[in-house]
Design a protein around this motif. Structure first.
Motif, PDB file in Angstrom:
ATOM      1  N   LYS B 240       0.838  -1.196   0.000  1.00 53.76           N
ATOM      2  CA  LYS B 240       0.000   0.000   0.000  1.00 53.76           C
ATOM      3  C   LYS B 240       0.874   1.246   0.000  1.00 53.76           C
ATOM      4  O   LYS B 240       1.911   1.292   0.659  1.00 53.76           O
ATOM      5  CB  LYS B 240      -0.908  -0.008   1.234  1.00 53.76           C
ATOM      6  N   LEU B 241       0.412   2.265  -0.733  1.00 55.71           N
ATOM      7  CA  LEU B 241       1.165   3.523  -0.811  1.00 55.71           C
ATOM      8  C   LEU B 241       0.398   4.673  -0.188  1.00 55.71           C
ATOM      9  O   LEU B 241       0.970   5.557   0.444  1.00 55.71           O
ATOM     10  CB  LEU B 241       1.432   3.882  -2.284  1.00 55.71           C
ATOM     11  N   VAL B 242      -0.917   4.676  -0.441  1.00 52.39           N
ATOM     12  CA  VAL B 242      -1.782   5.767   0.019  1.00 52.39           C
ATOM     13  C   VAL B 242      -3.050   5.136   0.585  1.00 52.39           C
ATOM     14  O   VAL B 242      -3.598   4.221  -0.018  1.00 52.39           O
ATOM     15  CB  VAL B 242      -2.143   6.707  -1.158  1.00 52.39           C
ATOM     16  N   GLU B 243      -3.472   5.606   1.757  1.00 55.83           N
ATOM     17  CA  GLU B 243      -4.671   5.071   2.388  1.00 55.83           C
ATOM     18  C   GLU B 243      -5.543   6.220   2.853  1.00 55.83           C
ATOM     19  O   GLU B 243      -5.025   7.263   3.256  1.00 55.83           O
ATOM     20  CB  GLU B 243      -4.299   4.196   3.603  1.00 55.83           C
ATOM     21  N   GLU B 244      -6.858   6.018   2.802  1.00 52.61           N
ATOM     22  CA  GLU B 244      -7.734   7.115   3.197  1.00 52.61           C
ATOM     23  C   GLU B 244      -9.004   6.609   3.852  1.00 52.61           C
ATOM     24  O   GLU B 244      -9.394   5.457   3.709  1.00 52.61           O
ATOM     25  CB  GLU B 244      -8.075   7.974   1.979  1.00 52.61           C
ATOM     26  N   SER B 245      -9.626   7.501   4.579  1.00 49.56           N
ATOM     27  CA  SER B 245     -10.929   7.245   5.172  1.00 49.56           C
ATOM     28  C   SER B 245     -11.678   8.572   5.218  1.00 49.56           C
ATOM     29  O   SER B 245     -11.088   9.580   5.598  1.00 49.56           O
ATOM     30  CB  SER B 245     -10.785   6.680   6.596  1.00 49.56           C
ATOM     31  N   PRO B 246     -12.965   8.615   4.817  1.00 54.61           N
ATOM     32  CA  PRO B 246     -13.751   7.519   4.251  1.00 54.61           C
ATOM     33  C   PRO B 246     -13.272   7.126   2.856  1.00 54.61           C
ATOM     34  O   PRO B 246     -12.527   7.853   2.229  1.00 54.61           O
ATOM     35  CB  PRO B 246     -15.160   8.124   4.156  1.00 54.61           C
ATOM     36  N   SER B 247     -13.752   5.950   2.404  1.00 59.58           N
ATOM     37  CA  SER B 247     -13.513   5.540   1.023  1.00 59.58           C
ATOM     38  C   SER B 247     -14.381   6.389   0.108  1.00 59.58           C
ATOM     39  O   SER B 247     -15.557   6.580   0.384  1.00 59.58           O
ATOM     40  CB  SER B 247     -13.891   4.072   0.846  1.00 59.58           C
ATOM     41  N   PRO B 248     -13.795   6.912  -0.999  1.00 59.59           N
ATOM     42  CA  PRO B 248     -14.623   7.697  -1.919  1.00 59.59           C
ATOM     43  C   PRO B 248     -15.663   6.842  -2.649  1.00 59.59           C
ATOM     44  O   PRO B 248     -16.538   7.383  -3.318  1.00 59.59           O
ATOM     45  CB  PRO B 248     -13.604   8.289  -2.907  1.00 59.59           C
ATOM     46  N   PHE B 249     -15.585   5.531  -2.509  1.00 61.52           N
ATOM     47  CA  PHE B 249     -16.483   4.637  -3.261  1.00 61.52           C
ATOM     48  C   PHE B 249     -17.735   4.264  -2.467  1.00 61.52           C
ATOM     49  O   PHE B 249     -18.803   4.053  -3.029  1.00 61.52           O
ATOM     50  CB  PHE B 249     -15.726   3.365  -3.655  1.00 61.52           C
ATOM     51  N   LEU B 250     -17.598   4.151  -1.146  1.00 61.62           N
ATOM     52  CA  LEU B 250     -18.703   3.620  -0.339  1.00 61.62           C
ATOM     53  C   LEU B 250     -19.836   4.629  -0.155  1.00 61.62           C
ATOM     54  O   LEU B 250     -19.586   5.818   0.005  1.00 61.62           O
ATOM     55  CB  LEU B 250     -18.177   3.199   1.045  1.00 61.62           C
ATOM     56  N   ASP B 251     -21.069   4.105  -0.181  1.00 60.14           N
ATOM     57  CA  ASP B 251     -22.191   4.914   0.288  1.00 60.14           C
ATOM     58  C   ASP B 251     -22.591   4.363   1.660  1.00 60.14           C
ATOM     59  O   ASP B 251     -22.014   3.380   2.133  1.00 60.14           O
ATOM     60  CB  ASP B 251     -23.349   4.892  -0.711  1.00 60.14           C
ATOM     61  N   GLU B 252     -23.585   4.972   2.275  1.00 55.66           N
ATOM     62  CA  GLU B 252     -23.938   4.578   3.645  1.00 55.66           C
ATOM     63  C   GLU B 252     -24.387   3.121   3.721  1.00 55.66           C
ATOM     64  O   GLU B 252     -24.095   2.417   4.687  1.00 55.66           O
ATOM     65  CB  GLU B 252     -25.013   5.510   4.219  1.00 55.66           C
ATOM     66  N   THR B 253     -25.090   2.660   2.677  1.00 55.61           N
ATOM     67  CA  THR B 253     -25.589   1.283   2.680  1.00 55.61           C
ATOM     68  C   THR B 253     -24.427   0.296   2.662  1.00 55.61           C
ATOM     69  O   THR B 253     -24.350  -0.628   3.487  1.00 55.61           O
ATOM     70  CB  THR B 253     -26.468   1.037   1.436  1.00 55.61           C
ATOM     71  N   LEU B 254     -23.518   0.496   1.706  1.00 57.56           N
ATOM     72  CA  LEU B 254     -22.383  -0.410   1.581  1.00 57.56           C
ATOM     73  C   LEU B 254     -21.492  -0.332   2.821  1.00 57.56           C
ATOM     74  O   LEU B 254     -20.976  -1.355   3.298  1.00 57.56           O
ATOM     75  CB  LEU B 254     -21.590  -0.052   0.312  1.00 57.56           C
ATOM     76  N   ARG B 255     -21.327   0.881   3.341  1.00 58.80           N
ATOM     77  CA  ARG B 255     -20.515   1.062   4.555  1.00 58.80           C
ATOM     78  C   ARG B 255     -21.097   0.243   5.708  1.00 58.80           C
ATOM     79  O   ARG B 255     -20.369  -0.454   6.429  1.00 58.80           O
ATOM     80  CB  ARG B 255     -20.470   2.547   4.915  1.00 58.80           C
TER      81      ARG B 255
END
Lengths: 151, 497
Positions: B240-255
């Motif tokens: 891994k090189l770069v990590e973030e939170s929140p994920s730009p991909f997730l919506d509330e349902t998937l989260r």
């Protein structure tokens, strides 16, 4: 004074020249703009023939392939430190007989409106100071002699 | 709180995580004991801890992986607890048991949970039973004929994977059925050499996937919470090189679904303390699949700390000391956006080869929202013996765009001279339009950044090189303040200190 650097396969020819009471630098025969990036945050450090520079948010590692005055030599056996350019001795930082570390400032020159620090190229002992504060010196004039390196 | 149970912690690790754990100990009023190999004598982690004990030669097998020497150091120092960090012995159940056998606390999960998750075939079975989605695959008897039959049912491309494995070792992607025999043979060989077990499993291979993981935290009384996700899709060779939170991909349902799945996974092995359940997410179907569980603190834990406001390493210590979590799932929030990048001693212009050197100049900017987790300080030597992670830079900002901008600024303002590093590469990676758009997958870096070249040499850099030749030892070490030495002759006096 001429220098030649390599960076990523390219060669850069630099010359430091006296100009209008100050100094100018030419790159591959062309004068560099001395007002470059006035707000740049720049750091640089020399390690042997490598010069590391942080400028404009980027890191550059240059390799010197030619040039450098005697005071900047990194070879372990260097004994005579000479003026890189004409100027005036501003201050002496050491005395004859004093032990010095590599990189320790021995004296400072004022030349071309710059303050130039003459540093010990290796650890050793100061054999002789060839100049006094306030002296005017010519390019390549002897400034400091170190004692020969002990075996 | 933990002081009633233990007051001295041995940190069985090195580098930034050992520094990080030592700081957490100090914050909690605990004494910390560092260990080090001969290659790390005087390293930052030994200076940060209250005491430091030498283990042996540089080779990890003689130092950071040497259980008897670490236990002896722990006993000599009077430690009553051991924090393993990540890597080295952190996921070694045998070591966790050895620590407990001499009467010390293991700051991590129960050894049984480590063992259950360490066996990839067993973990797949467990997840299936726990209702956690796994990639279509096969973890049964593994003769070549059985694997072939299973492979034709799963379909291609698929992944041949060492059952005991991790980190990409003993792993082969097979796109063409004709290549299966060869892949099985070579994966088996590598699995045997790397993990001492030649057992293989099969998994469907997602050509384009996002890496999203969920942080969990559980106390000894069965309170188990998730601390939301981290997206770590920007990787190079599974690093891994770069990590973030929140994920730009997730919506509330998937989260919520992934959080619940992570808790089910952790609960199925009786998990206690901090751990991470890793998933692959198919960007087209939005389905997610269990990848593995890391039964330890992770490198990228700071992004979770910044968005939740919880200190995970302190909580590891407090949970080990018997403290109960005083908050419930509903009390936890993700606030703002955090991004971490890993600064490595490696040359991105030369195949990312690890680099050695001395940090002749080192200055991190002091800007609001920036956290620096360092492994070294100015003057320190970077050797070639271990993982080349130098520092983590982590930013916290109101939203993703602000965080990306802040991290790029922090990278540009960071000065590290004397060791070749990847900070210029990281700036360009973060500036990529696809990264800005959040359009990431685990193959992105290798596809889009393979041709990366360093910036053209600037005239300012040449001026700086010349000035150094004139005997100015350094021009400016106050990197936080823009400053120009060029039109001010006084500035040539800088650098005396």
């Amino acid at each position: 004074m001429k220098f030649q650097y390599e960076y990523h396969g390219q060669t850069y020819h630099l010359e430091l020249i006296s100009a209008q009471g100050g100094y100018a630098v030419s790159l591959n025969g062309r004068l560099l703009d001395s007002s470059l990036s006035p707000d740049a945050t720049v750091s640089a450090v020399r390690q042997g023939r490598q010069v590391w520079v942080h400028a404009g948010g980027r890191t550059f590692v240059l390799r010197r392939v030619l040039g450098g005055h005697s005071g900047s030599a990194v070879a372990g056996g260097e004994q005579s430190l000479r003026a890189p350019m004409p100027g005036q001795v501003r201050s002496l930082a050491v005395e004859a007989g004093q032990a010095v570390q590599a990189g320790q400032v021995l004296l400072t020159l004022e030349a071309m409106k710059m303050e130039i620090r003459i540093q010990a190229p290796r650890p050793g002992k100061v054999a002789r100071l060839a100049v006094a504060e306030g002296d005017s010196v010519e390019r390549e004039q002897l400034l400091v002699e170190l004692e020969p390196e002990a075996e | 709180m933990p002081s009633r149970v233990f007051d001295t912690v041995l940190i069985a690790n090195r580098g930034e995580i050992a520094v990080r754990v030592a700081r957490a100990c100090r914050d909690l009023g605990l004494r910390s004991v560092a260990v080090y190999s001969q290659a790390d004598a005087g390293a930052l982690h030994t200076r940060t801890a209250d005491e430091a004990i030498e283990l042996g030669p540089a080779e990890a097998s003689q130092s950071y992986l040497h259980m008897e020497r670490i236990l002896a150091a722990a006993q000599r120092s009077g430690a009553q607890a051991v924090h393993p960090g990540y890597g080295f012995l952190a996921e070694n159940a045998e070591f966790a048991e050895a620590v407990q056998a001499v009467g010390m606390l293991w700051i991590g999960p129960p050894a049984a949970a480590m063992r259950a998750m360490g066996d990839k075939a067993g973990a797949r079975e467990l997840m299936l039973k726990a209702g956690v989605p796994v990639l279509p695959g096969y973890q049964g008897a593994d003769t070549p004929a059985q694997l072939k039959k299973a492979a034709s049912e799963i379909g291609f491309p698929l992944l041949v994977k060492a059952a005991a494995g991790g980190g990409g070792m003993g792993q082969r992607v097979v796109s063409d059925p004709a290549e299966l025999d060869e892949a099985i043979a070579s994966a088996r060989d590598e699995a045997q050499r790397s993990f001492g077990s030649e057992r293989l499993i099969l998994e469907k291979y997602l050509a384009r996937a996002r890496h999203v993981e969920v942080q969990v935290l559980g106390d000894t009384q069965g309170n188990l919470l998730h601390l939301f996700e981290r997206e770590c899709s920007l990787q190079r060779r599974r690093q891994k090189l770069v990590e973030e939170s929140p994920s730009p991909f997730l919506d509330e349902t998937l989260r919520a679904e992934m959080g619940a799945a992570a808790l089910a996974a952790a609960r199925s092995v009786g998990y206690v303390n901090a751990g991470t359940v890793e998933f692959l997410v198919d960007p087209d179907t939005r389905k997610f699949y269990f990848l593995e569980m890391n039964t330890r603190i992770q490198v990228e834990h700071p992004v979770t700390e910044l968005v939740t406001g919880l200190d995970l390493v302190q909580w590891q210590l407090r949970i080990a000391g018997g403290e109960l979590l005083p908050f419930a799932q509903a009390d936890l929030r993700q606030s703002g956006h955090a991004i971490e990048c890993r600064v490595y001693a490696e040359d991105p212009a030369a195949g990312f080869l690890p680099q050695a050197g001395q940090a002749l100049r080192l200055a991190w900017p002091q800007t609001a929202g920036l956290r620096v987790d360092p492994a070294l300080e100015q003057g320190d030597i970077v050797g070639g013996s271990y993982d080349p992670l130098l520092t983590k830079l982590i930013v916290h900002a109101a939203d993703r765009q602000a965080a990306l901008a802040a991290l790029r600024e922090a990278l540009a303002a960071s000065v590290l001279l004397g060791v070749t590093h990847n900070m210029d590469f990281l700036q360009d990676l973060l500036a990529h339009p696809k990264v800005a758009a959040g359009d990431l997958d685990t193959g992105f870096v290798e596809r889009k950044m393979a041709e990366w070249q360093p910036a053209e040499l600037t005239e300012v850099a040449l001026w700086a090189a010349l000035s150094i030749e004139m005997g100015v030892s350094h021009l400016n070490n106050q990197t936080a303040q823009p400053y120009s030495p060029w039109d001010d002759p006084q500035s040539f006096r800088l650098g005396g200190s």
